[in-house]
Motif scaffolding. Structure first.
Motif, PDB file in Angstrom:
ATOM      1  N   VAL A  58      42.193  48.810  43.374  1.00 15.94           N
ATOM      2  CA  VAL A  58      42.486  47.379  43.327  1.00 15.94           C
ATOM      3  C   VAL A  58      43.160  47.085  41.992  1.00 15.94           C
ATOM      4  CG1 VAL A  58      41.536  45.047  43.380  1.00 15.94           C
ATOM      5  CG2 VAL A  58      40.504  46.844  44.786  1.00 15.94           C
ATOM      6  N   VAL A  60      44.635  44.156  39.737  1.00 19.25           N
ATOM      7  CA  VAL A  60      44.598  42.706  39.583  1.00 19.25           C
ATOM      8  C   VAL A  60      45.731  42.304  38.653  1.00 19.25           C
ATOM      9  CG1 VAL A  60      43.182  40.717  38.982  1.00 19.25           C
ATOM     10  CG2 VAL A  60      42.099  42.799  39.849  1.00 19.25           C
ATOM     11  N   THR A 273      38.400  38.083  36.099  1.00 16.69           N
ATOM     12  CA  THR A 273      38.453  38.998  37.241  1.00 16.69           C
ATOM     13  C   THR A 273      37.087  39.154  37.899  1.00 16.69           C
ATOM     14  OG1 THR A 273      38.177  40.923  35.778  1.00 16.69           O
ATOM     15  CG2 THR A 273      40.427  40.244  36.304  1.00 16.69           C
ATOM     16  N   LEU A 277      37.399  38.392  41.905  1.00 16.21           N
ATOM     17  CA  LEU A 277      37.420  39.474  42.890  1.00 16.21           C
ATOM     18  C   LEU A 277      36.379  39.336  43.998  1.00 16.21           C
ATOM     19  CD1 LEU A 277      38.260  42.584  40.689  1.00 16.21           C
ATOM     20  CD2 LEU A 277      39.733  41.346  42.271  1.00 16.21           C
TER      21      LEU A 277
END
Length: 703
Positions: A58, A60, A273, A277
């Motif tokens: 992932v 970001v 984050t 997330l």
């Protein structure tokens, strides 16, 4: 008899040899069958090259596309055998498996050496695993050091060698092996540690990467650059010893001068984050594909927020900041002074008393009830149910305007408003604007004794800036897979009208006064700012929340243990941090003047305002105090009542929510209005109020 003993021994030896050969044959057959079964069950080359079994990556990204943080495995680009630099291939073989080109998947010499060390030390200190065995372990097995795992590893290695060529095995290995820092494969490792793709690796850089496989955490260049460089020297010597490299070429490489890219700074941005997330679970379906999450965070604003909070937060305390745009996009978030020291997000998790910042809900209720910022109220001692609030100055000012009462944060006026309208009404206003926690209805609640989150209070102020229309904070704009497939695109939430525009305008008027001449003067930034301070008892919490040029920012400071902080007030450190941040955050935005005189509904207009055109623009339908529609439109002195028309239809469901009205109690539709005759010459217009006349205090009990 003497000859029979050797004969018996010979027979026993022959029998043992037969049994041994038989068992060896059976073992060989079993091994062949095991290898054949393993070969049949092996995935094909294309499946192994997908690397989906290694976990989901992932990435970001900020609003401008820059990488904020990469979580999970990082893969980089898959490089074919020919794209991998020859020095990289040679370095890996030299240090990990020098007989790679000659063995059949397992290295008997290496295995014998490993067994010897095992017998001498009592533990597996040397793996003896070939590159093929390591590949088998990385794909199919665990890292447990047991005899059973070694047997499985050997069988799989033999199967892999039979199914794939040496070049394919090395390509798979170099694109899948873990190099530390979340990087799987040499391209990800090269980008992580050197900032460029693996096809551009120098000899020294290749030596550093090859040296990582033995112990990625110990030799990581971002964790211990000297250890990484020392290990690179070992790799260079192995290249020379095994004939892959001339000594002169290896000697020309100085690992000490190899530049390593510093790891990304993940300090304050991780608060954002960590909040953003978990929202993915509600936005996209489960997927194992690598994804890029594009967020609303502005890197420049985030850096400015971090500097502002840390520059002003008192020693021994914590600070938090949230900044959101007019559409709810969160542009900056600080959850504490240092993420490494504390991952607790005080912007989204902490619930603290807001002090006088809570008074926006008190005054919103007052404005909605019909009061105006210019109305006169009396600051005087008051006791409600045995509770006697006092002002911070310990004095009373007597008759003052509602605007001044707010800007000076007069506690007695807030108490009188709550008593007049009902403390449940104030609590309902807070819930209407998004306060999610438990709200007290004791009289002292008007001074901000209920605990709230900073992000919720900032959201409430943002909704005031948005002319009373709800704002929903969000962090994720879109989500795409690594191959560009769109998984999610943010769509604006359905907005709800929380208060009428004239209520929001009146509140903005008073919020601006609080910065111009009240407790929030330290928050001034040279352009229109509207905001409110908040300070709790014994200076345990300091707040400042305000907005300018479409950006709303909330700042909180205090101790995690809720102990008093000497000198902490909302108008000091929090307001200064707000100003320092906003000066940078809105520097490139146009200056916006606030709308502080939105037209009032007819039932709230005084006669002189009706006669002289206070409401000069067309507006959506307004309602009176009973929820009945009233006509709107331009009015002026030539026609004091303005052009008459049937009222436009109003959404009764919306009125039920705003007025907290039972649908069964809706009034009947009003009859069409009749235009009254124009006033004749004999009719007299009431004279305007004289300045010397003192209006009655609307908060005083009526006789």
């Amino acid at each position: 008899m003497a000859r029979s003993q050797p004969s018996n021994f010979k027979q026993q030896l022959i029998l043992a040899m037969k049994w041994g050969l038989g068992l060896a044959f059976i073992g060989l057959v079993g091994l062949v069958i095991a290898v054949a079964v393993a070969m049949a069950s092996l995935p094909d080359y294309q499946q192994l090259s997908k690397r989906s079994d290694l976990g989901q990556m992932v990435r970001v990204r900020a609003a401008d596309g820059t990488l904020l943080v990469s979580l999970g495995p990082s893969f980089g680009r898959w490089l074919s055998y020919d794209e991998i630099p020859p020095t990289m291939r040679a370095a890996m073989i030299a240090v990990e498996d020098r007989r790679f080109r000659s063995h059949f998947g397992v290295d008997p010499i290496g295995m014998a050496r490993s067994v010897k060390v095992r017998l001498e030390s009592g533990s597996w200190r040397q793996g003896g695993s070939t590159i093929t065995q390591q590949l088998a372990r990385n794909i199919f097995l665990t890292n447990s050091r047991t005899f059973g795992r070694k047997i499985k590893e050997a069988v799989l290695a033999l199967a892999i060698e039979r199914k794939f060529s040496k070049d394919q095995i090395l390509e798979l290995y170099l694109n899948r092996v873990y190099f530390g820092g979340g990087a799987y494969g040499i391209d990800a490792a090269s980008r992580t540690f050197f900032g460029h793709g693996a096809e551009r690796l120098s000899l020294g850089e290749a030596a550093i990467i090859a040296g990582l496989v033995k112990a990625p955490s110990n030799y990581s260049p971002t964790a211990d650059v000297e250890a990484a460089r020392g290990r690179a020297g070992v790799v260079l010597n192995s290249l020379v010893d095994n004939g892959f490299l001339p000594a002169s070429q290896a000697g020309a490489v100085d690992p000490a001068v190899i530049k390593v890219q510093p790891g990304p700074k993940q300090n304050s941005v991780r608060y954002f984050t960590d909040w953003a997330l978990p929202q993915l679970d509600m936005l996209i379906d489960e997927t194992s594909d690598p994804i890029d999450v594009f967020t609303t965070l502005d890197p420049g604003m985030q850096a400015a927020a971090n500097r502002a909070v840390n520059a002003h937060v008192p020693a021994g305390t914590q600070g938090a900041l949230v900044a959101m745009d007019r559409d709810g996009a969160v542009r900056a978030m600080i959850g504490g002074r240092d993420y490494v020291d504390s991952i607790y997000n005080r912007a989204t998790q902490a619930e603290r008393q807001p002090g006088s910042a809570w008074k926006i809900f008190v005054y919103l209720a007052a404005l909605e009830s019909g009061m105006k910022p210019s109305d006169t109220v009396v600051d005087e001692p008051v006791t409600i149910g045995g509770w006697t609030p006092r002002n911070s100055t310990r004095t009373n000012l007597g008759p003052i305007s509602l605007r001044e009462a707010f800007s000076r944060s007069i506690n007695t006026i807030s108490a009188k408003i709550g008593d007049a309208l009902g403390f449940g009404t104030i609590a309902d206003m807070g819930r209407r604007f998004g306060i999610s926690g438990k709200i007290s209805t004791y009289p002292s609640m008007v001074l901000g004794t209920s605990e709230v989150r900073l992000i919720d209070m900032t959201r409430a102020f943002a909704s005031i800036q948005n002319r009373g229309v709800s704002i929903t904070p969000y962090a994720i704009r879109r989500v795409v897979t690594s191959n560009g497939r769109l998984l999610y695109q943010h769509q604006p939430d359905e907005q709800r009208v929380l208060v009428a525009p004239w209520v929001a305008a009146g509140m903005t008027d008073m919020l601006q006064s609080a910065v111009l001449s009240g407790t929030g003067r330290a928050a001034a930034i040279g352009r229109p700012v509207a905001g409110k301070t908040g300070t709790t008892s014994s200076n345990k919490d300091g707040w400042f929340i305000g907005f300018s040029s479409g950006l709303t920012t909330g700042v909180w400071m205090g101790r995690d243990d809720a102990r008093a902080v000497s000198g902490l007030q909302g108008g000091t450190a929090p307001a200064r941090a707000f100003a320092d941040f906003m000066k940078i955050a809105v520097a490139k935005r146009p200056v916006e003047q606030f709308e502080t005189r939105a037209p009032l509904p007819d039932w709230q207009l005084e006669r002189d305002e009706e006669s002289w055109g206070y409401a000069l623009e067309e507006l959506p339908p307004m309602v009176d105090e009973n929820g009945n529609p009233v006509g709107t439109g331009p009015i002026g002195p030539a026609d004091p009542l303005g052009p008459q028309r049937d009222p436009a239809p109003v959404d009764q469901q919306w009125l039920d929510e705003v007025l907290r009205r039972n649908p069964e109690n809706r009034p009947p539709p009003p009859a069409p209005t009749q235009r009254p005759p124009a006033p004749g010459p004999a009719q007299r217009v009431p004279p305007p109020r004289q300045p010397s006349e003192q209006p009655a205090d609307p908060l005083q009990p009526r006789p």
